[in-house]
Design an enzyme around this catalytic site. Sequence first.
Site, PDB file in Angstrom:
ATOM      1  N   ARG A 256      54.154  50.503  74.908  1.00 54.58           N
ATOM      2  CA  ARG A 256      52.792  49.307  75.775  1.00 54.58           C
ATOM      3  C   ARG A 256      52.660  50.130  77.227  1.00 54.58           C
ATOM      4  O   ARG A 256      53.303  49.435  78.235  1.00 54.58           O
ATOM      5  CB  ARG A 256      53.081  47.863  75.479  1.00 54.58           C
ATOM      6  CG  ARG A 256      52.967  47.210  74.527  1.00 54.58           C
ATOM      7  CD  ARG A 256      51.744  47.404  73.779  1.00 54.58           C
ATOM      8  NE  ARG A 256      51.316  47.383  72.314  1.00 54.58           N
ATOM      9  CZ  ARG A 256      50.554  45.489  72.385  1.00 54.58           C
ATOM     10  NH1 ARG A 256      50.284  44.687  73.645  1.00 54.58           N
ATOM     11  NH2 ARG A 256      50.594  45.070  71.242  1.00 54.58           N
TER      12      ARG A 256
ATOM     13  N   GLN B 297      47.488  53.949  75.687  1.00 56.27           N
ATOM     14  CA  GLN B 297      47.323  53.333  75.254  1.00 56.27           C
ATOM     15  C   GLN B 297      46.184  53.647  73.661  1.00 56.27           C
ATOM     16  O   GLN B 297      45.740  53.151  72.908  1.00 56.27           O
ATOM     17  CB  GLN B 297      46.507  52.459  76.559  1.00 56.27           C
ATOM     18  CG  GLN B 297      46.777  51.767  77.355  1.00 56.27           C
ATOM     19  CD  GLN B 297      45.876  51.228  78.205  1.00 56.27           C
ATOM     20  OE1 GLN B 297      44.716  52.183  78.752  1.00 56.27           O
ATOM     21  NE2 GLN B 297      46.024  50.183  78.900  1.00 56.27           N
TER      22      GLN B 297
ATOM     23  N   ASP C 195      48.466  52.599  70.395  1.00 59.24           N
ATOM     24  CA  ASP C 195      48.948  51.733  70.168  1.00 59.24           C
ATOM     25  C   ASP C 195      47.992  50.918  68.505  1.00 59.24           C
ATOM     26  O   ASP C 195      46.459  50.075  69.055  1.00 59.24           O
ATOM     27  CB  ASP C 195      48.614  51.163  71.619  1.00 59.24           C
ATOM     28  CG  ASP C 195      49.065  49.555  71.422  1.00 59.24           C
ATOM     29  OD1 ASP C 195      49.719  49.035  70.260  1.00 59.24           O
ATOM     30  OD2 ASP C 195      49.370  48.812  72.625  1.00 59.24           O
TER      31      ASP C 195
ATOM     32  N   SER D 225      47.791  46.882  69.397  1.00 58.88           N
ATOM     33  CA  SER D 225      46.492  46.397  70.017  1.00 58.88           C
ATOM     34  C   SER D 225      45.034  46.417  69.145  1.00 58.88           C
ATOM     35  O   SER D 225      43.783  46.281  69.176  1.00 58.88           O
ATOM     36  CB  SER D 225      46.700  47.230  71.473  1.00 58.88           C
ATOM     37  OG  SER D 225      46.995  47.114  72.014  1.00 58.88           O
TER      38      SER D 225
ATOM     39  N   TYR E 213      55.069  41.135  75.938  1.00 57.76           N
ATOM     40  CA  TYR E 213      55.345  40.479  74.750  1.00 57.76           C
ATOM     41  C   TYR E 213      55.803  38.991  75.866  1.00 57.76           C
ATOM     42  O   TYR E 213      56.326  39.459  76.665  1.00 57.76           O
ATOM     43  CB  TYR E 213      56.087  41.174  73.648  1.00 57.76           C
ATOM     44  CG  TYR E 213      55.739  42.473  73.433  1.00 57.76           C
ATOM     45  CD1 TYR E 213      54.529  42.286  72.156  1.00 57.76           C
ATOM     46  CD2 TYR E 213      55.588  43.737  73.235  1.00 57.76           C
ATOM     47  CE1 TYR E 213      54.567  43.082  71.753  1.00 57.76           C
ATOM     48  CE2 TYR E 213      55.110  44.811  72.727  1.00 57.76           C
ATOM     49  CZ  TYR E 213      54.369  44.674  71.660  1.00 57.76           C
ATOM     50  OH  TYR E 213      53.852  45.677  70.682  1.00 57.76           O
TER      51      TYR E 213
END
Length: 374
Positions: free
Chosen positions: A120, A125, A128, A131, A226
Amino acid sequence: MIIGILKEPEGEARVAFLPEAVKTLIDWKLDIWVEKGAGVSAFSPDEQYLAQGASIHSRDEILSKADLICGIQPLKQSEIAQTRPEIVLMGQLDALYNTDLTDFLLKNNKTAFSMELVPRTTRAQSMDVLSSMATVTGYKAVLLAASMLPRFFPMFMTAAGSITPARVLILGAGVAGLQAIATARRLGANVFAFDVRQAAKEEVLSLGAKFVDVEGATEDKSAGGYAVEQSEAYLQKQKDTIHEHALKADIIITTAQIPGRKAPQLVEERTVRSMKAGSVIIDLAASSGGNCALSQPEQTIDVEGVRIVGVSNLAAQMPQDASKMFGKNYLNFLKLIIKEGQIHLNFEDDIVQGTCVCHQGTAISPRIIQCVTS
């Protein structure tokens, strides 16, 4: 180099790459082998793959000859045994939780990447998948709840009187939770959200929801955004606060999970039995133990008029856009490991290292190393 795209198992309507993504891979001078019917459930027939330059093959051909297999759900162990010794396997393997598969990969000297392990970080990004799929899941969870609720979401002023807006409680304000908040607000509901991370409060408020505060949470900046495990005293305080808000809620959507561990139980049995008849609970963590004490994985149950939906793969119910997003994440990741038409694994790259379950039977990801040695 041959990249194989397999048809996903029953119940999984997504596909790793849509035809539009295959075109990009073909432009990289790669051979793309697609299993017959792999994209049908995502509304992409074989003809569309052929038009982009891919070829259609049997499952056995792909398993035995591909250099790289990109999927979503993990292969069966018997199928992994059919692959070449040098094969590179990629998918959402749930490697921290599915320890049987991880052990099998290690013992059989395989190389595998588990896309939920993508770090993360800002640079990662665009790769990911958690997500991306959480965005789909949060949106779909609200629509599912709205379709089951025996009343309207928004406020209505009618000749027959006023209808008050539905009240939605969202537990967990990660990507799925924030998308659920945004969607529920668009539909006109009053939304309340809880998260142990104080950093989530500003995002919750910015979307027009009210933040449910429970003081005393433990936070860990090294957890990559998290949630982390909490003390027993805090957990009880948390459950009491959630209980109070649940009694007023029409819908609860739970999204709280801790990677590699059982999901935290947030909604107790006493809470469910005290809720209003007609209320709906969507438990997105059902497959990893459930945030609701009474959830059953992949089942909808009725407890004294409260319906509890234990669902773990809502993204598969929106296969077109979910596949498009997943495939884009894959393409961005593959740029790191494919150079001039061949696989080059640079484990000094934190993303490559962090995502690799194992290379030729050796654990690579620090999170996997910690898991197998603990």
